[in-house]
Enzyme design. Structure first.
Site, PDB file in Angstrom:
ATOM      1  CD  GLU A   1      -2.729  -1.620   2.184  1.00 21.62           C
ATOM      2  OE1 GLU A   1      -2.559  -1.073   3.289  1.00 21.62           O
ATOM      3  OE2 GLU A   1      -3.421  -2.647   2.049  1.00 21.62           O
TER       4      GLU A   1
ATOM      5  N   GLY B   1      -6.556  -7.975   1.653  1.00 24.79           N
ATOM      6  CA  GLY B   1      -7.883  -7.383   1.800  1.00 24.79           C
ATOM      7  C   GLY B   1      -8.905  -7.907   0.805  1.00 24.79           C
TER       8      GLY B   1
END
Ligand code: 13P
Length: 263
Positions: free
Chosen positions: A97, A186
């Site tokens: 990320e 995720g």
């Protein structure tokens, strides 16, 4: 024998009061005698709260990122000196990320480069952390496109080589590497345990080549990407998987404590 390690990456979640309640529950749910090493990486703003609650426990607090300069005109940044001062034991670097390699695009494409961590900046961050005796948790992993092109091992080896450039085995032997396939973060898609095990063994072999055998045997290699109580035990029982880096499931004390128990 490497000690199992489970790290909760809270990402951009939890206000101070939510963090405090979550840690209170965790301390009640996890046996203080557990053989597993445990850490929570909250946002910068809740590090102090978590550190205070962990003070009389054997649990550690960590950060999710760091800037490599010790101080100066770097608006919005936080240095390793400051993290040390807050009591940080670990710090995540090179997360997909912060590298700007989102598994699914949740932000406008034009802003991805804002995150844009590279192997070079990851290397600078690791050196700054080691200088403060903070243990880096170096994240590596391939995107779906890289996996489908058969480039998984090559991509990860290049990330390890770039991140560990100019670092001695003895300096990084207490460091951690987290294998996080970008496509499994995720998404609810876990890498199957045989493949996660194969990649983690490949990582250990690469660490032997880049650093040395002694360091490669000491470094903990974690798996991360949709770890849940239902798959943790199988993942953590693989010979080269020394625990997990847990995102979503670390936000729920009950679920996270089950994952810790699996380790
Ligand atoms: P999830 O466990 O939510 O897939 O996140 C994994 C992760 O990115 C941990 O750093």
């Amino acid at each position: 024998m490497r000690k199992k390690l489970v790290v909760g990456n809270w990402k951009m979640n939890m206000t101070r009061s939510e963090a405090s309640a979550a840690i209170e529950s965790l301390l009640l749910l996890i046996e203080p005698t557990t053989e597993v090493e445990l850490a929570i990486c909250p946002t910068y703003l809740t590090i102090e709260t978590v550190a205070q609650q962990f003070r009389r426990s054997r649990f550690h607090v960590g950060a999710q990122d760091v800037f490599w300069m010790p101080s100066g005109a770097f608006t919005g940044s936080v240095s390793a000196v400051m993290l040390k001062d807050m009591g940080c034991h670990f710090c995540i670097v090179g997360h997909s990320e912060t590298r700007g390699r989102f598994g699914k695009l949740e932000i406008p494409e034009s802003t991805v480069s804002y995150f844009a961590e590279t192997d070079e900046t990851v290397n600078l961050k690791i050196k700054a952390l080691l200088f403060q005796s903070i243990h880096p948790i170096l994240c590596v992993g391939e995107t779906l496109a890289e996996r489908e092109a058969g480039r998984t091992d090559e991509v990860i080896q290049a990330q390890l080589k770039g991140a560990l450039q100019g670092i001695e085995g003895a300096e990084f032997r207490d460091g951690v590497v987290a294998y996080e396939p970008v496509w499994a973060i995720g998404t609810g898609k876990t890498c199957d345990s045989a493949e996660a095990s194969r990649v983690c063994s490949m990582i250990r072999k690469a660490l032997t080549d880049i650093l040395d055998e002694d360091a490669a045997q000491a470094i903990r290699i974690l798996y991360g990407g949709s770890v849940k109580s239902g798959n943790a035990e199988e993942l953590f029982s693989q010979p080269d998987i020394d625990g997990g880096l847990v995102g979503g499931a670390s936000l729920v004390a009950e679920e996270f404590s089950k994952i810790v128990r699996s380790a």
